[in-house]
Motif scaffolding. Structure first.
Motif, PDB file in Angstrom:
ATOM      1  N   VAL A  24       0.856  -1.187  -0.147  1.00 40.25           N
ATOM      2  CA  VAL A  24      -0.037  -0.066   0.013  1.00 40.25           C
ATOM      3  C   VAL A  24       0.991   1.233   0.224  1.00 40.25           C
ATOM      4  CG1 VAL A  24      -1.702   1.227   1.260  1.00 40.25           C
ATOM      5  CG2 VAL A  24      -1.987  -0.984   0.832  1.00 40.25           C
ATOM      6  N   ALA A  25       2.020   1.250   0.786  1.00 43.64           N
ATOM      7  CA  ALA A  25       2.672   2.482   0.815  1.00 43.64           C
ATOM      8  C   ALA A  25       3.462   2.502  -0.236  1.00 43.64           C
ATOM      9  CB  ALA A  25       3.749   2.234   2.003  1.00 43.64           C
ATOM     10  N   VAL A  94       9.779 -18.847  -2.191  1.00 44.99           N
ATOM     11  CA  VAL A  94       9.234 -17.967  -3.173  1.00 44.99           C
ATOM     12  C   VAL A  94       9.204 -16.461  -2.253  1.00 44.99           C
ATOM     13  CG1 VAL A  94       7.218 -16.912  -4.153  1.00 44.99           C
ATOM     14  CG2 VAL A  94       7.782 -19.448  -4.313  1.00 44.99           C
ATOM     15  N   GLU A  95       8.935 -16.521  -1.028  1.00 47.64           N
ATOM     16  CA  GLU A  95       9.063 -15.262  -0.320  1.00 47.64           C
ATOM     17  C   GLU A  95      10.298 -14.693   0.062  1.00 47.64           C
ATOM     18  OE1 GLU A  95       7.267 -13.621   4.107  1.00 47.64           O
ATOM     19  OE2 GLU A  95       7.183 -15.851   3.576  1.00 47.64           O
ATOM     20  N   ALA A  96      11.204 -15.754   0.235  1.00 45.01           N
ATOM     21  CA  ALA A  96      12.671 -15.293   0.139  1.00 45.01           C
ATOM     22  C   ALA A  96      13.215 -14.298  -1.048  1.00 45.01           C
ATOM     23  CB  ALA A  96      13.752 -16.238   0.736  1.00 45.01           C
ATOM     24  N   ILE A  97      12.987 -15.131  -2.490  1.00 45.70           N
ATOM     25  CA  ILE A  97      13.330 -14.955  -3.638  1.00 45.70           C
ATOM     26  C   ILE A  97      12.843 -13.479  -3.867  1.00 45.70           C
ATOM     27  CG2 ILE A  97      12.919 -15.392  -5.982  1.00 45.70           C
ATOM     28  CD1 ILE A  97      13.447 -18.199  -5.173  1.00 45.70           C
ATOM     29  N   PHE A  98      11.606 -13.135  -3.487  1.00 46.93           N
ATOM     30  CA  PHE A  98      10.948 -11.878  -4.219  1.00 46.93           C
ATOM     31  C   PHE A  98      11.279 -10.840  -3.010  1.00 46.93           C
ATOM     32  CE2 PHE A  98       8.707 -14.691  -7.174  1.00 46.93           C
ATOM     33  CZ  PHE A  98       8.598 -13.916  -8.193  1.00 46.93           C
ATOM     34  N   LEU A  99      11.432 -11.133  -1.706  1.00 47.88           N
ATOM     35  CA  LEU A  99      12.036 -10.209  -0.894  1.00 47.88           C
ATOM     36  C   LEU A  99      13.323  -9.480  -1.312  1.00 47.88           C
ATOM     37  CD1 LEU A  99      12.107  -8.579   1.714  1.00 47.88           C
ATOM     38  CD2 LEU A  99      12.847 -10.608   2.996  1.00 47.88           C
ATOM     39  N   GLY A 100      14.229 -10.746  -1.830  1.00 47.86           N
ATOM     40  CA  GLY A 100      15.529 -10.303  -2.002  1.00 47.86           C
ATOM     41  C   GLY A 100      15.396  -9.209  -3.568  1.00 47.86           C
ATOM     42  N   LEU A 101      14.414  -9.808  -4.244  1.00 43.94           N
ATOM     43  CA  LEU A 101      14.405  -9.012  -5.478  1.00 43.94           C
ATOM     44  C   LEU A 101      13.977  -7.597  -5.350  1.00 43.94           C
ATOM     45  CD1 LEU A 101      12.682 -11.604  -8.055  1.00 43.94           C
ATOM     46  CD2 LEU A 101      15.002 -10.442  -8.131  1.00 43.94           C
ATOM     47  N   TYR A 102      12.862  -7.213  -4.281  1.00 39.79           N
ATOM     48  CA  TYR A 102      12.446  -6.165  -4.043  1.00 39.79           C
ATOM     49  C   TYR A 102      13.306  -5.264  -3.241  1.00 39.79           C
ATOM     50  CZ  TYR A 102       9.212  -2.758  -1.942  1.00 39.79           C
ATOM     51  OH  TYR A 102       8.688  -1.529  -1.406  1.00 39.79           O
ATOM     52  N   ILE A 109      15.032  -1.483 -11.173  1.00 39.99           N
ATOM     53  CA  ILE A 109      13.824  -2.110 -11.803  1.00 39.99           C
ATOM     54  C   ILE A 109      12.688  -1.284 -12.028  1.00 39.99           C
ATOM     55  CG2 ILE A 109      11.852  -3.693 -11.507  1.00 39.99           C
ATOM     56  CD1 ILE A 109      13.655  -5.477  -9.472  1.00 39.99           C
ATOM     57  N   PRO A 110      12.314  -0.945 -13.100  1.00 42.81           N
ATOM     58  CA  PRO A 110      11.136  -0.110 -13.322  1.00 42.81           C
ATOM     59  C   PRO A 110      10.154   0.107 -12.318  1.00 42.81           C
ATOM     60  CG  PRO A 110      11.705  -1.290 -15.516  1.00 42.81           C
ATOM     61  CD  PRO A 110      12.301  -2.071 -14.342  1.00 42.81           C
ATOM     62  N   PRO A 111       9.713   1.237 -11.882  1.00 44.50           N
ATOM     63  CA  PRO A 111       8.855   1.467 -10.753  1.00 44.50           C
ATOM     64  C   PRO A 111       7.623   0.574 -10.626  1.00 44.50           C
ATOM     65  CG  PRO A 111       9.454   3.304 -11.434  1.00 44.50           C
ATOM     66  CD  PRO A 111       9.967   2.494 -12.377  1.00 44.50           C
ATOM     67  N   ARG A 112       6.867   0.352 -11.715  1.00 43.80           N
ATOM     68  CA  ARG A 112       5.606  -0.551 -11.713  1.00 43.80           C
ATOM     69  C   ARG A 112       6.001  -2.046 -11.497  1.00 43.80           C
ATOM     70  NH1 ARG A 112       1.235   2.803 -15.501  1.00 43.80           N
ATOM     71  NH2 ARG A 112       1.568   4.877 -14.379  1.00 43.80           N
ATOM     72  N   ARG A 113       7.046  -2.265 -12.211  1.00 44.49           N
ATOM     73  CA  ARG A 113       7.304  -3.995 -12.108  1.00 44.49           C
ATOM     74  C   ARG A 113       8.045  -4.046 -10.743  1.00 44.49           C
ATOM     75  NH1 ARG A 113      11.398  -5.074 -16.471  1.00 44.49           N
ATOM     76  NH2 ARG A 113       9.876  -4.507 -17.584  1.00 44.49           N
ATOM     77  N   HIS A 114       8.824  -3.050 -10.114  1.00 41.17           N
ATOM     78  CA  HIS A 114       9.216  -3.243  -8.713  1.00 41.17           C
ATOM     79  C   HIS A 114       8.098  -3.283  -7.782  1.00 41.17           C
ATOM     80  CE1 HIS A 114      11.801  -1.420  -5.516  1.00 41.17           C
ATOM     81  NE2 HIS A 114      12.165  -2.706  -5.404  1.00 41.17           N
ATOM     82  N   LEU A 115       7.067  -2.682  -8.060  1.00 44.19           N
ATOM     83  CA  LEU A 115       5.971  -2.717  -7.018  1.00 44.19           C
ATOM     84  C   LEU A 115       5.401  -3.978  -7.087  1.00 44.19           C
ATOM     85  CD1 LEU A 115       3.639  -1.390  -5.392  1.00 44.19           C
ATOM     86  CD2 LEU A 115       2.597  -0.822  -7.210  1.00 44.19           C
ATOM     87  N   LEU A 116       5.434  -4.931  -8.283  1.00 42.56           N
ATOM     88  CA  LEU A 116       4.874  -5.952  -8.352  1.00 42.56           C
ATOM     89  C   LEU A 116       5.501  -7.138  -7.552  1.00 42.56           C
ATOM     90  CD1 LEU A 116       3.805  -6.014 -12.058  1.00 42.56           C
ATOM     91  CD2 LEU A 116       2.256  -5.687  -9.939  1.00 42.56           C
ATOM     92  N   MET A 117       6.687  -7.090  -7.346  1.00 45.14           N
ATOM     93  CA  MET A 117       7.437  -7.910  -6.613  1.00 45.14           C
ATOM     94  C   MET A 117       7.131  -8.117  -5.241  1.00 45.14           C
ATOM     95  SD  MET A 117      10.040  -8.768  -8.703  1.00 45.14           S
ATOM     96  CE  MET A 117       8.877  -8.310  -9.838  1.00 45.14           C
ATOM     97  N   LEU A 118       6.099  -7.134  -5.001  1.00 44.48           N
ATOM     98  CA  LEU A 118       5.402  -7.265  -3.493  1.00 44.48           C
ATOM     99  C   LEU A 118       4.367  -8.634  -3.595  1.00 44.48           C
ATOM    100  CD1 LEU A 118       5.566  -3.552  -2.244  1.00 44.48           C
ATOM    101  CD2 LEU A 118       6.537  -5.618  -1.022  1.00 44.48           C
ATOM    102  N   VAL A 119       3.823  -8.603  -4.576  1.00 41.39           N
ATOM    103  CA  VAL A 119       2.510  -9.286  -4.810  1.00 41.39           C
ATOM    104  C   VAL A 119       2.840 -10.735  -4.619  1.00 41.39           C
ATOM    105  CG1 VAL A 119       0.797 -10.361  -6.407  1.00 41.39           C
ATOM    106  CG2 VAL A 119       1.501  -7.853  -6.385  1.00 41.39           C
ATOM    107  N   PRO A 120       3.933 -11.418  -5.111  1.00 40.57           N
ATOM    108  CA  PRO A 120       4.122 -13.007  -4.860  1.00 40.57           C
ATOM    109  C   PRO A 120       4.934 -12.888  -3.229  1.00 40.57           C
ATOM    110  CG  PRO A 120       5.624 -11.930  -6.375  1.00 40.57           C
ATOM    111  CD  PRO A 120       4.621 -11.088  -6.583  1.00 40.57           C
TER     112      PRO A 120
END
Length: 449
Positions: A24-25, A94-102, A109-120
């Motif tokens: 959300v933030a 999966v949580e660990a991988i996407f936390l690292g990517l985020y 990473i482009p801003p909107r794609r970066h935001l999507l890292m939080l979804v998985p």
């Protein structure tokens, strides 16, 4: 096991609930060009990484304890519980991988794609917690197998994963996670405001998690009520202990407080008929009393009853507090300028944690003397290694060290942020060039034409 679970469940709640608050933030920062919200998302993500690392340690300890402490359970029913635990392990990765990517995606990473890292990341936290809760729900309402001559046969792992109690019990825990994380995080910013930091950073940092916590506090009584109706059918001994129902009465009273002493209920306030209404959704349906339960099948009555009623009492207090807060906001009053309101906001986080711990005490102690209800008693499931006390001491020392270490690291991060160091260094991540070299652009800079 109680020590490990009681400590780990707090960290697990952050894995379940906090990614949604960070989402959300971050969404507000990207789509509304709100630099304060974007800064909150970045700070919260770094704190989340610290808590995730510590939770990985305690989760590993728990996986060892399942085999070391409960050989009777895992030896007989390990094949039944394999699928939920396997999915929980995959969710963790999966949580660990996407936390690292985020974490390392800021400015890369482009801003909107970066935001999507939080979804998985958020989805994996929810799925992993569901898998663990489904195991506990199965222990309360076992299905998906047959027992032939003491051997488990015809295992249906999908029936175990989606057993009748899993959805409701998960909903209860899921909402509780949003409550305690929301109240704890909001309490940090309430403490800052008590020290005079009334800037927008603190106000927004307080409001976002409080919205999640408030939704949880308002919904939780309904979820708990529906779950209680299921307990009346599946585990009448637990419900009798919850309600301190020594005799089957129609209608049943609601007993507030009280202890069972020498077979007699003492020090309770009885409200006629309300027990049937709350526990059975009926004006006349009885709550099955302890008089119908064999003494060998009774749980520890007083511990179960006190834990349950204390949980309900704290939950009711938090429900009333958030209802009052939002009513005042609706009426145009700013309670953030009220020091007593801020003090209660600081207290709400620990109260939420206490309520969740008491809820697990009520759930687990109330199931006794069974580990797998109706099939496997605790005395037959637990190991009897005389050296097990060494593991207890080692675990206590480990968790004490982790708690102290986490507190020191988080306090250090907070001090540096207050001093103006927005870009705390991350291990193994590309760093800014102190000699004047280029650095990756921030999300805010990347969205600027």
């Amino acid at each position: 096991m109680a020590l490990s679970l009681g400590w780990h469940i707090i960290l697990a709640s952050f894995g379940v609930a906090w990614p949604a608050m960070i989402l959300v933030a971050h969404w507000r920062g990207v789509y509304r060009r709100d630099d304060v919200a974007l800064g909150l998302a970045q700070r919260w993500a770094k704190v989340s990484a610290v808590l995730f690392a510590i939770g990985a340690v305690s989760g590993t300890v728990l996986s060892f304890e399942m085999g070391l402490l409960w050989p009777g359970l895992m030896g007989r029913y390990g094949g039944v519980l394999g699928l939920p635990f396997a999915f929980e392990g995959l969710s963790f990765f999966v949580e660990a991988i996407f936390l690292g990517l985020y974490l390392y995606g800021w400015g890369r990473i482009p801003p909107r794609r970066h935001l999507l890292m939080l979804v998985p990341m958020a989805a994996a936290g929810v799925v992993g917690s569901y898998c663990v809760i489904s195991v506990n729900a199965w222990m309360n309402m076992p299905v998906g197998f047959r027992l032939v001559d003491g051997q488990v046969v015809d295992v249906n792992p999908w029936a175990v994963l989606f057993n009748p109690g899993a959805i409701l019990q998960f909903a209860h825990m899921w909402v509780a996670a949003y409550m305690i994380v929301g109240f704890l995080v909001a309490g940090v910013y309430a403490a800052g405001m008590l020290r005079g930091r009334y800037d927008r950073h603190h106000r927004l940092g307080f409001t976002i998690p409080l919205v999640f916590a408030s939704a949880g506090a308002l919904v939780q009584p309904l979820v708990g009520h529906v779950l209680g109706l299921r307990i009346a059918e599946a585990q009448p001994a637990k419900l009798a202990a919850f309600e301190l129902a020594t005799d089957t009465e129609s209608p049943s009273p609601l007993r507030l407080g009280g202890l069972l002493i020498n077979g007699q209920v003492r020090y309770s306030l009885d409200i006629p008929s309300l027990g049937s209404i709350i526990a059975r959704n009926s004006f006349t349906a009885p709550v099955q009393g302890l008089d119908t339960i064999a003494p060998t099948d009774e749980p520890p009555i007083n511990i179960t009853h006190v834990a349950f009623q204390s949980m309900v009492g704290i939950g009711t207090l938090l429900f009333l507090a958030v209802a009052l807060y939002w009513f005042a906001r609706w009426r145009g009053r700013d309670l953030l300028s009220n020091r007593w309101a801020l003090r209660f906001a600081v207290l709400a986080g620990p109260l939420g944690v206490l309520a969740m711990e008491l809820g697990w005490v009520a759930t687990e102690v109330g199931r006794q003397p069974w580990v797998v209800y109706g099939y496997l008693r605790t005395r037959d499931a637990a190991g009897d290694n005389p050296q097990i006390w060494i593991l207890l001491v080692a675990t206590a020392v480990l968790y004490t060290g982790l708690t102290i270490g986490a507190a020191l690291v988080l306090r250090s991060m907070a001090r540096r942020w207050r001093a103006g160091e927005e870009d705390l260094p991350s291990p193994y991540g590309p760093q800014s060039d102190a000699a004047g070299g280029s650095r990756p652009p921030t999300d805010r800079e990347a969205t600027t034409p």
